[in-house]
Design an enzyme around this catalytic site. Structure first.
Site, PDB file in Angstrom:
ATOM      1  N   ASN A   1     -12.920  -2.917   2.718  1.00 25.49           N
ATOM      2  CA  ASN A   1     -13.792  -1.968   2.893  1.00 25.49           C
ATOM      3  C   ASN A   1     -14.638  -1.852   1.848  1.00 25.49           C
ATOM      4  OD1 ASN A   1     -12.279  -0.839   5.119  1.00 25.49           O
ATOM      5  ND2 ASN A   1     -10.864   0.155   3.848  1.00 25.49           N
TER       6      ASN A   1
ATOM      7  N   GLN B   1     -13.990   2.819   1.365  1.00 24.76           N
ATOM      8  CA  GLN B   1     -13.435   2.340   0.107  1.00 24.76           C
ATOM      9  C   GLN B   1     -13.262   3.581  -0.865  1.00 24.76           C
ATOM     10  OE1 GLN B   1     -15.971  -0.754  -2.151  1.00 24.76           O
ATOM     11  NE2 GLN B   1     -14.504  -1.150  -3.596  1.00 24.76           N
TER      12      GLN B   1
ATOM     13  N   ASP C   1       0.796  -1.377   0.044  1.00 27.93           N
ATOM     14  CA  ASP C   1      -0.114   0.198   0.053  1.00 27.93           C
ATOM     15  C   ASP C   1       1.042   1.307  -0.029  1.00 27.93           C
ATOM     16  OD1 ASP C   1      -3.328   0.512   0.866  1.00 27.93           O
ATOM     17  OD2 ASP C   1      -1.823   1.985   1.057  1.00 27.93           O
TER      18      ASP C   1
ATOM     19  N   HIS D   1      -6.974  -5.821   2.237  1.00 28.10           N
ATOM     20  CA  HIS D   1      -5.836  -5.247   2.911  1.00 28.10           C
ATOM     21  C   HIS D   1      -5.475  -6.343   3.767  1.00 28.10           C
ATOM     22  CE1 HIS D   1      -6.936  -1.010   2.455  1.00 28.10           C
ATOM     23  NE2 HIS D   1      -8.060  -1.238   1.781  1.00 28.10           N
TER      24      HIS D   1
ATOM     25  N   HIS E   1     -10.100  -5.108  -3.341  1.00 28.39           N
ATOM     26  CA  HIS E   1      -8.768  -5.522  -2.517  1.00 28.39           C
ATOM     27  C   HIS E   1      -8.935  -5.953  -1.320  1.00 28.39           C
ATOM     28  CE1 HIS E   1      -9.963  -1.302  -2.597  1.00 28.39           C
ATOM     29  NE2 HIS E   1      -9.207  -1.240  -1.359  1.00 28.39           N
TER      30      HIS E   1
HETATM   31  P1  5GP Z   1      -9.773   1.585   0.170  1.00 26.77           P
HETATM   32  O1  5GP Z   1      -9.622   2.804   0.820  1.00 26.77           O
HETATM   33  O2  5GP Z   1     -10.129   1.570  -1.307  1.00 26.77           O
HETATM   34  O3  5GP Z   1      -9.991   0.540   1.136  1.00 26.77           O
HETATM   35  O4  5GP Z   1      -8.076   1.166  -0.097  1.00 26.77           O
HETATM   36  C1  5GP Z   1      -7.433   1.711  -0.978  1.00 26.77           C
HETATM   37  C2  5GP Z   1      -6.000   1.622  -0.693  1.00 26.77           C
HETATM   38  O5  5GP Z   1      -5.009   1.904  -2.129  1.00 26.77           O
HETATM   39  C3  5GP Z   1      -5.505   2.627   0.111  1.00 26.77           C
HETATM   40  O6  5GP Z   1      -5.197   2.158   1.419  1.00 26.77           O
HETATM   41  C4  5GP Z   1      -4.511   3.550  -0.408  1.00 26.77           C
HETATM   42  O7  5GP Z   1      -3.400   4.046   0.397  1.00 26.77           O
HETATM   43  C5  5GP Z   1      -3.909   2.461  -1.610  1.00 26.77           C
HETATM   44  N1  5GP Z   1      -3.644   3.251  -2.791  1.00 26.77           N
HETATM   45  C6  5GP Z   1      -4.165   4.314  -3.415  1.00 26.77           C
HETATM   46  N2  5GP Z   1      -3.849   4.768  -4.651  1.00 26.77           N
HETATM   47  C7  5GP Z   1      -2.472   3.586  -4.603  1.00 26.77           C
HETATM   48  C8  5GP Z   1      -1.562   3.629  -5.579  1.00 26.77           C
HETATM   49  O8  5GP Z   1      -1.343   4.278  -6.488  1.00 26.77           O
HETATM   50  N3  5GP Z   1      -0.463   2.732  -5.189  1.00 26.77           N
HETATM   51  C9  5GP Z   1      -0.662   1.945  -4.094  1.00 26.77           C
HETATM   52  N4  5GP Z   1       0.520   1.200  -3.957  1.00 26.77           N
HETATM   53  N5  5GP Z   1      -1.619   2.359  -3.220  1.00 26.77           N
HETATM   54  C10 5GP Z   1      -2.412   3.076  -3.584  1.00 26.77           C
END
Ligand code: 5GP
Ligand code: ZN
Length: 113
Positions: free
Chosen positions: A86, A93, A30, A101, A99
């Site tokens: 999420n 999300q 992440d 985590h 995805h």
């Molecule tokens: P969500 O908030 O949708 O559950 O998780 C998305 C995750 O993707 C977040 O923890 C965020 O830090 C990660 N993320 C967002 N953009 C990027 C990216 O460009 N590269 C990587 N490696 N992680 C990302």
């Protein structure tokens, strides 16, 4: 999916720190880690999220969790880690490609915020 961030990461169009890959799944660090291990495990097939998943995606979702367990074993964090999906904006999300985590390497509080 052409303009999906995580599909672009799988294709190598957006750089990522890859930690695992197999025929069906891909995993990378992440960009904003919340713990010493914070890896995202994603299916190579584009699925927007858990609520958009269908019965035929069950094996793929299971594979993502098994990949997370494999990574946790490799990193010796099996004394305690968490796998989290999420679902929906109110749960945080922000990327609409399913995805898992994988979070670990420190003591985790319960319940999550
Ligand atoms: P969500 O908030 O949708 O559950 O998780 C998305 C995750 O993707 C977040 O923890 C965020 O830090 C990660 N993320 C967002 N953009 C990027 C990216 O460009 N590269 C990587 N490696 N992680 C990302
Ligand atoms: Zn996607």
């Amino acid at each position: 999916m052409a303009d999906c961030l995580f599909c672009r990461i799988i294709r190598g169009e957006v750089p990522s720190k890859q930690v695992y890959e197999d025929e069906h799944t891909f995993a990378f660090d992440d960009i904003n880690p919340q713990a010493p291990t914070h890896v995202l495990v994603i299916p190579k097939k584009h699925i927007a999220g858990l609520k958009e998943a269908e019965a035929g995606d069950a094996e793929l979702i299971g594979r993502c969790h098994l990949a997370a367990a494999h990574i946790a074993r490799q990193r010796s964090i099996e004394d305690g880690y968490r796998t989290v999906l999420n679902v929906g904006p109110r749960a945080g999300q922000s990327v609409f490609h399913l995805h898992v985590h994988l979070i670990g390497g420190r003591t985790l509080q319960w319940p999550p915020g």
